[in-house]
Design an enzyme around this catalytic site. Structure first.
Site, short mmCIF file in Angstrom:
data_model
loop_
_atom_site.label_atom_id
_atom_site.label_comp_id
_atom_site.label_asym_id
_atom_site.label_seq_id
_atom_site.Cartn_x
_atom_site.Cartn_y
_atom_site.Cartn_z
N ARG A 62 0.82 -1.22 0.00
CA ARG A 62 0.00 0.00 0.00
C ARG A 62 0.86 1.27 0.00
O ARG A 62 0.50 2.27 -0.64
CB ARG A 62 -0.92 0.00 1.22
CG ARG A 62 -1.88 1.17 1.25
CD ARG A 62 -2.92 0.99 2.33
NE ARG A 62 -3.92 2.04 2.30
CZ ARG A 62 -4.24 2.79 3.36
NH1 ARG A 62 -3.63 2.61 4.52
NH2 ARG A 62 -5.17 3.71 3.25
N HIS A 66 0.48 4.57 -2.36
CA HIS A 66 0.30 5.93 -1.85
C HIS A 66 1.46 6.84 -2.22
O HIS A 66 1.33 8.06 -2.20
CB HIS A 66 0.08 5.90 -0.33
CG HIS A 66 -1.31 5.50 0.04
ND1 HIS A 66 -2.00 6.02 1.11
CD2 HIS A 66 -2.17 4.61 -0.54
CE1 HIS A 66 -3.21 5.48 1.18
NE2 HIS A 66 -3.33 4.61 0.19
N ASN A 94 -3.66 9.02 4.62
CA ASN A 94 -2.49 8.40 5.26
C ASN A 94 -2.53 8.42 6.78
O ASN A 94 -2.02 7.50 7.43
CB ASN A 94 -1.22 9.13 4.80
CG ASN A 94 -0.92 8.91 3.33
OD1 ASN A 94 -1.35 7.92 2.75
ND2 ASN A 94 -0.19 9.84 2.72
N HIS A 193 -6.36 -5.66 -2.51
CA HIS A 193 -7.17 -5.85 -1.30
C HIS A 193 -7.46 -7.32 -1.03
O HIS A 193 -8.34 -7.64 -0.24
CB HIS A 193 -8.45 -5.02 -1.38
CG HIS A 193 -8.22 -3.54 -1.24
ND1 HIS A 193 -9.23 -2.62 -1.35
CD2 HIS A 193 -7.09 -2.84 -0.99
CE1 HIS A 193 -8.72 -1.40 -1.20
NE2 HIS A 193 -7.43 -1.50 -0.98
#
Ligand code: HEM
Ligand SMILES: *[C@@H]1O[C@H](CO)[C@@H](O)[C@H](O)[C@H]1NC(C)=O
Ligand SMILES: *[C@@H]1O[C@H](CO)[C@@H](O)[C@H](O)[C@H]1NC(C)=O
Ligand SMILES: *[C@@H]1O[C@H](CO)[C@@H](O)[C@H](O)[C@H]1NC(C)=O
Length: 320
Positions: A62, A66, A94, A193
């Site tokens: 992840r 990001h 975040n 996911h």
């Protein structure tokens, strides 16, 4: 003849321009001479980190997402806030959510010991994301390298570029399009996911208010995620109810069964244009894996700093 070579030259420069802009000079063997043991050093540390805590593989994957979605894959997500510098760690997507910074510090220290001042934090993120997927049973691929680290960060861009879990399908499609990623890339990348966890606050409304959800599934989630906002906000649930620490296609099997945890997950299978892609990945793991690899490489190509741009940070948390 003259006009032919003129045309050829023009075509060549157009191709060079296109390559220069969209793919820069990233290449899998970028550190072959300057840091020959890089891949084994990172791999060993990622393995240790995941042995200590399975969730860490998800957290590292992840982090790369990001990083890349906020002005490109440039290590900007890793910069700490200081009184004089606003980083991205406290941006809405975040704050109290992204994790794994201590592991990146450990990997960076090991890499610095072997090859001081050579390997960017942005590339360490890219390799760690791939190694995490492999470590949790997912596919392997060659990671393109040669990114450099940003000397800037943008909290505003982090707030606006990373899609929130309340997104509907058209919002998801446009946020990926803004990064040059297709609808197919978007669906395939969402398959990340298949590992990791989410906080109650990100899925409360989904399990209490939504209709397109399996009732056994929502009832399973409710005891650890009270319906009252503010209660149990940080309680965790697996994004994939079937195999939460295994990188497989069960995320898509869940969506077809209306067991997507986030609103944005179920939006991919909700009677819209992406239903057929989700259906395909749910029945055909190889199709998912093939498209996931393609999309990860495309995501890793988002606006890298190359050549003399940016720097090679010594400490991923601060500018040199
Ligand atoms: C499609 C748009 C996406 C949305 C709306 C979204 C949203 C979220 C949210 C809300 C969480 C839980 C965060 C928390 O509760 O603290 C999460 C976790 C996670 N996301 Fe996404 N995400 C998206 C795409 C992606 C992509 C493209 C990747 C990677 C390629 C990814 C990888 C992950 C992973 C692995 C976790 C679990 C992290 C952990 O357990 O530490 N997500 N995401
Ligand atoms: C980003 O979002 C956070 C949290 O919602 C907010 O505190 C901050 O002011 C926002 N920053 C910018 C630059 O928009
Ligand atoms: C998605 O959300 C946007 C913004 O809230 C809204 O304008 C749009 O109508 C929604 N689209 C669908 C298909 O629900
Ligand atoms: C399933 O996805 C794969 C990979 O994108 C693609 O080649 C194949 O045509 C798709 N099959 C269907 C039935 O859509």
């Amino acid at each position: 003849m003259a006009s032919f070579s003129g045309l050829a030259l023009t075509l060549l420069s157009v191709v060079a321009l296109l390559l220069g802009n969209s793919h820069a000079q990233l290449t899998p063997n970028f550190y072959e001479d300057s840091c020959p043991d890089l891949l084994s050093i990172v791999q060993a540390q990622v393995e240790i980190a995941i042995k200590n805590e399975k969730r860490m593989g998800a957290s590292l994957l992840r982090l790369f997402f990001h990083d890349c979605f906020v002005n490109g894959c440039d290590g900007s997500v890793l910069l700490d806030d200081t009184p004089a510098f606003v980083g991205e760690k406290n941006a809405a997507p975040n704050a109290n959510s992204v994790r794994g910074f201590e592991v990146i510090d450990v990997i960076k220290a090991a890499v610095e010991e072997a090859c001081p001042g050579v390997v960017s934090c942005a590339d360490i993120l890219a390799i760690s994301a791939r190694d995490s997927v492999v470590q949790l049973g997912g596919p392997d691929w060659q990671v393109k390298l040669g990114r450099r680290d940003a000397r800037t960060a943008s909290q505003a861009a982090a707030n606006s570029s990373i899609p929130p879990p309340t997104s509907n399908l058209s919002e998801l499609i446009s946020s990926y399009a803004a990064q040059g990623l297709s609808v197919q890339d978007m669906v395939a990348l969402s398959g990340a996911h298949t590992i990791g966890k989410a906080r109650c606050t990100t899925f409360r409304n989904r399990i209490y208010e939504e209709a397109n959800i399996d009732s056994f599934f929502s009832n399973t989630r409710k005891p650890n995620c009270p319906g009252t906002p503010g209660q149990g906000d940080d309680n965790l649930a697996p994004l994939d109810i079937q195999t939460p620490t295994r990188f497989d296609n069960s995320y898509f099997v869940n969506l077809v069964a209306r067991k997507g945890l986030l609103h944005s997950d179920q939006a991919l299978f909700n009677g819209g244009s992406t239903d057929t892609i989700v259906q395909n990945y749910s029945q055909n793991p190889d199709a998912f894996i093939q498209d996931f690899i393609t999309a990860m490489i495309k995501m890793g190509d988002i606006k890298p700093l190359t050549g003399c741009s940016g720097e090679i940070r010594t400490n991923c948390r601060r500018l040199n």
